[in-house]
Scaffold this motif. Sequence first.
Motif, mmCIF file in Angstrom:
data_model
loop_
_atom_site.group_PDB
_atom_site.id
_atom_site.type_symbol
_atom_site.label_atom_id
_atom_site.label_comp_id
_atom_site.label_asym_id
_atom_site.label_seq_id
_atom_site.Cartn_x
_atom_site.Cartn_y
_atom_site.Cartn_z
ATOM 1 N N ARG A 1 10.500 -25.718 113.572
ATOM 2 C CA ARG A 1 11.594 -26.311 112.805
ATOM 3 C C ARG A 1 11.715 -27.806 113.047
ATOM 4 O O ARG A 1 12.457 -28.489 112.348
ATOM 5 N N THR A 2 11.000 -28.298 114.048
ATOM 6 C CA THR A 2 10.991 -29.729 114.346
ATOM 7 C C THR A 2 9.557 -30.159 114.606
ATOM 8 O O THR A 2 8.672 -29.321 114.849
ATOM 9 N N LEU A 3 9.320 -31.460 114.581
ATOM 10 C CA LEU A 3 7.977 -31.972 114.855
ATOM 11 C C LEU A 3 7.571 -31.690 116.302
ATOM 12 O O LEU A 3 6.385 -31.476 116.583
ATOM 13 N N GLN A 4 8.533 -31.670 117.203
ATOM 14 C CA GLN A 4 8.222 -31.382 118.599
ATOM 15 C C GLN A 4 7.721 -29.946 118.752
ATOM 16 O O GLN A 4 6.739 -29.675 119.466
ATOM 17 N N GLU A 5 8.383 -29.009 118.091
ATOM 18 C CA GLU A 5 7.937 -27.617 118.133
ATOM 19 C C GLU A 5 6.568 -27.460 117.470
ATOM 20 O O GLU A 5 5.727 -26.672 117.930
ATOM 21 N N LEU A 6 6.332 -28.228 116.419
ATOM 22 C CA LEU A 6 5.042 -28.169 115.738
ATOM 23 C C LEU A 6 3.929 -28.705 116.635
ATOM 24 O O LEU A 6 2.828 -28.141 116.680
ATOM 25 N N TYR B 1 2.380 -15.612 124.513
ATOM 26 C CA TYR B 1 2.508 -16.129 123.145
ATOM 27 C C TYR B 1 3.950 -16.545 122.834
ATOM 28 O O TYR B 1 4.388 -16.468 121.691
ATOM 29 N N SER B 2 4.658 -16.970 123.854
ATOM 30 C CA SER B 2 6.048 -17.394 123.632
ATOM 31 C C SER B 2 6.130 -18.626 122.731
ATOM 32 O O SER B 2 7.176 -18.908 122.143
ATOM 33 N N PHE B 3 5.018 -19.366 122.614
ATOM 34 C CA PHE B 3 5.008 -20.559 121.777
ATOM 35 C C PHE B 3 4.894 -20.221 120.293
ATOM 36 O O PHE B 3 5.087 -21.087 119.434
ATOM 37 N N LEU B 4 4.569 -18.951 119.979
ATOM 38 C CA LEU B 4 4.371 -18.560 118.581
ATOM 39 C C LEU B 4 5.719 -18.339 117.896
ATOM 40 O O LEU B 4 6.369 -17.304 118.069
#
Length: 261
Positions: free
Chosen positions: A64-69, A57-60
Amino acid sequence: MGKEGESNNVVEQQQQPLPSPSKFPLSFWEATMASTVALVFVMGIFCVYLTMPDSDYSFLKLPRTLQELQLLRDNLESYTSDYTAQVLVGYCVVYIFMQTFMIPGTVFMSLLAGALFGVFKGVALVVFTATAGASSCYFLSKLIGRPIIFSLWPDKLKFFQSQVAKRRKGLLNYMLFLRLTPTLPNTFINFASPIVDVPYHIFFLATVIGLIPAAYVTVKAGLALGELQSVGDLYDFNSIATLFLIGIVSVTPTLLSKNES
């Protein structure tokens, strides 16, 4: 004196100067209350995490950016179908937590709702969580908000206080106008409303109704998340003009009644 004199007296009473803040905004009791509320939210998020299957779950993290979203959306899509309840509860807890403590980034959460749940479910989810978070912020501010808001936004607070006092008879229309237009930040409205004596039922109704148009714009944009280049693309001139038009319509009855009197 007449009605005019009486109304002036009422406005003067409602515009009593706010007390000056202390050097340290919160007392020990107030800091303890805020910490307790934050701890409750953290425990809620942890309980949701415990019900999820073992995985990476490192992606959780809060985007803060559209790329992270987009990365978060890609990873959550498979979980949403298999663990819908957990994803919904986790989403609600995080969104309400962010609203309660005025943490920036709820626009990304609104985009995520559209990407994961579609327009109608997404709008319902965003309006529910935004209203719940705004209400939580309202009541937290009622307990500890006065010294904080006077330290952060003294000029805005005085302006808001004077406007609320002048528009007491048409306060719902005025609060709708504020929710529909970017005249004042929503975080400020949430935190300042109890300080300037906006009744909760008016605050609640204006929040539920007033957030729907902006929620629709944001959630719908979440369907085409990959096409967005920046958050600024969400609110072009037409979108902002439409929101202002709706806001002006909402406040018109108040202006007309004021002219007639």
